[in-house]
Design a protein around this motif. Structure first.
Motif, PDB file in Angstrom:
ATOM      1  N   MET A   1       0.829  -1.199   0.000  1.00 37.85           N
ATOM      2  CA  MET A   1       0.000   0.000   0.000  1.00 37.85           C
ATOM      3  C   MET A   1       0.871   1.261   0.000  1.00 37.85           C
ATOM      4  O   MET A   1       0.574   2.233  -0.696  1.00 37.85           O
ATOM      5  CB  MET A   1      -0.932   0.023   1.213  1.00 37.85           C
ATOM      6  CG  MET A   1      -1.904   1.190   1.196  1.00 37.85           C
ATOM      7  SD  MET A   1      -2.947   1.277   2.648  1.00 37.85           S
ATOM      8  CE  MET A   1      -1.785   1.776   3.891  1.00 37.85           C
ATOM      9  N   THR A   2       1.964   1.233   0.753  1.00 41.84           N
ATOM     10  CA  THR A   2       2.855   2.383   0.811  1.00 41.84           C
ATOM     11  C   THR A   2       3.578   2.607  -0.518  1.00 41.84           C
ATOM     12  O   THR A   2       3.704   3.734  -0.987  1.00 41.84           O
ATOM     13  CB  THR A   2       3.891   2.198   1.937  1.00 41.84           C
ATOM     14  OG1 THR A   2       3.203   2.008   3.162  1.00 41.84           O
ATOM     15  CG2 THR A   2       4.800   3.399   2.042  1.00 41.84           C
TER      16      THR A   2
ATOM     17  N   PHE B   1       2.789   1.284  -3.683  1.00 45.47           N
ATOM     18  CA  PHE B   1       2.006   1.337  -4.911  1.00 45.47           C
ATOM     19  C   PHE B   1       0.642   2.000  -4.764  1.00 45.47           C
ATOM     20  O   PHE B   1      -0.056   2.198  -5.757  1.00 45.47           O
ATOM     21  CB  PHE B   1       1.810  -0.075  -5.475  1.00 45.47           C
ATOM     22  CG  PHE B   1       3.095  -0.789  -5.727  1.00 45.47           C
ATOM     23  CD1 PHE B   1       3.980  -0.343  -6.691  1.00 45.47           C
ATOM     24  CD2 PHE B   1       3.438  -1.900  -4.980  1.00 45.47           C
ATOM     25  CE1 PHE B   1       5.177  -1.011  -6.931  1.00 45.47           C
ATOM     26  CE2 PHE B   1       4.621  -2.575  -5.206  1.00 45.47           C
ATOM     27  CZ  PHE B   1       5.496  -2.128  -6.178  1.00 45.47           C
ATOM     28  N   GLY B   2       0.234   2.310  -3.549  1.00 43.77           N
ATOM     29  CA  GLY B   2      -1.085   2.903  -3.341  1.00 43.77           C
ATOM     30  C   GLY B   2      -2.175   1.844  -3.323  1.00 43.77           C
ATOM     31  O   GLY B   2      -1.914   0.644  -3.373  1.00 43.77           O
ATOM     32  N   ILE B   3      -3.401   2.316  -3.251  1.00 42.79           N
ATOM     33  CA  ILE B   3      -4.535   1.402  -3.186  1.00 42.79           C
ATOM     34  C   ILE B   3      -5.079   1.218  -4.599  1.00 42.79           C
ATOM     35  O   ILE B   3      -5.908   1.997  -5.073  1.00 42.79           O
ATOM     36  CB  ILE B   3      -5.618   1.931  -2.227  1.00 42.79           C
ATOM     37  CG1 ILE B   3      -5.030   2.113  -0.836  1.00 42.79           C
ATOM     38  CG2 ILE B   3      -6.807   0.990  -2.192  1.00 42.79           C
ATOM     39  CD1 ILE B   3      -5.963   2.736   0.159  1.00 42.79           C
ATOM     40  N   GLN B   4      -4.577   0.224  -5.268  1.00 44.01           N
ATOM     41  CA  GLN B   4      -5.002  -0.163  -6.610  1.00 44.01           C
ATOM     42  C   GLN B   4      -5.428  -1.621  -6.557  1.00 44.01           C
ATOM     43  O   GLN B   4      -4.958  -2.385  -5.713  1.00 44.01           O
ATOM     44  CB  GLN B   4      -3.857   0.005  -7.615  1.00 44.01           C
ATOM     45  CG  GLN B   4      -3.247   1.376  -7.661  1.00 44.01           C
ATOM     46  CD  GLN B   4      -4.211   2.401  -8.234  1.00 44.01           C
ATOM     47  OE1 GLN B   4      -5.038   2.088  -9.061  1.00 44.01           O
ATOM     48  NE2 GLN B   4      -4.090   3.622  -7.769  1.00 44.01           N
TER      49      GLN B   4
ATOM     50  N   SER C   1      -2.347  -3.872  -6.970  1.00 43.43           N
ATOM     51  CA  SER C   1      -1.404  -3.897  -5.846  1.00 43.43           C
ATOM     52  C   SER C   1      -1.958  -4.722  -4.692  1.00 43.43           C
ATOM     53  O   SER C   1      -1.206  -5.409  -3.996  1.00 43.43           O
ATOM     54  CB  SER C   1      -1.053  -2.483  -5.387  1.00 43.43           C
ATOM     55  OG  SER C   1      -2.159  -1.839  -4.818  1.00 43.43           O
TER      56      SER C   1
END
Length: 64
Positions: free
Chosen positions: A42-43, A45-48, A51
């Protein structure tokens, strides 16, 4: 999000308590490893959707 994980853990702990998978080290350690794996993905690549899928796959690969 927590119900599936806790449901599987409770089944292992209460129904199959003699199994090595139900030992506290394995149950708690698996949750800790999976949590840190999810947080790292999450850190970075973000919330995708991809990911999250990669985090789950990586957590399963690490804990087996």
């Amino acid at each position: 999000m927590f119900l599936g994980s806790f449901g599987a853990s409770y089944l292992l702990i209460f129904a199959y308590s003699a199994s090595p998978f139900a030992w506290p080290r394995n149950v708690i350690g698996g949750h800790v490893i999976a949590t840190f794996t999810g947080l790292v993905f999450m850190t970075l690549f973000g919330i995708q959707w991809w990911s999250m899928a990669m985090a789950v796959g990586t957590a399963i690969a690490i804990t087996t």
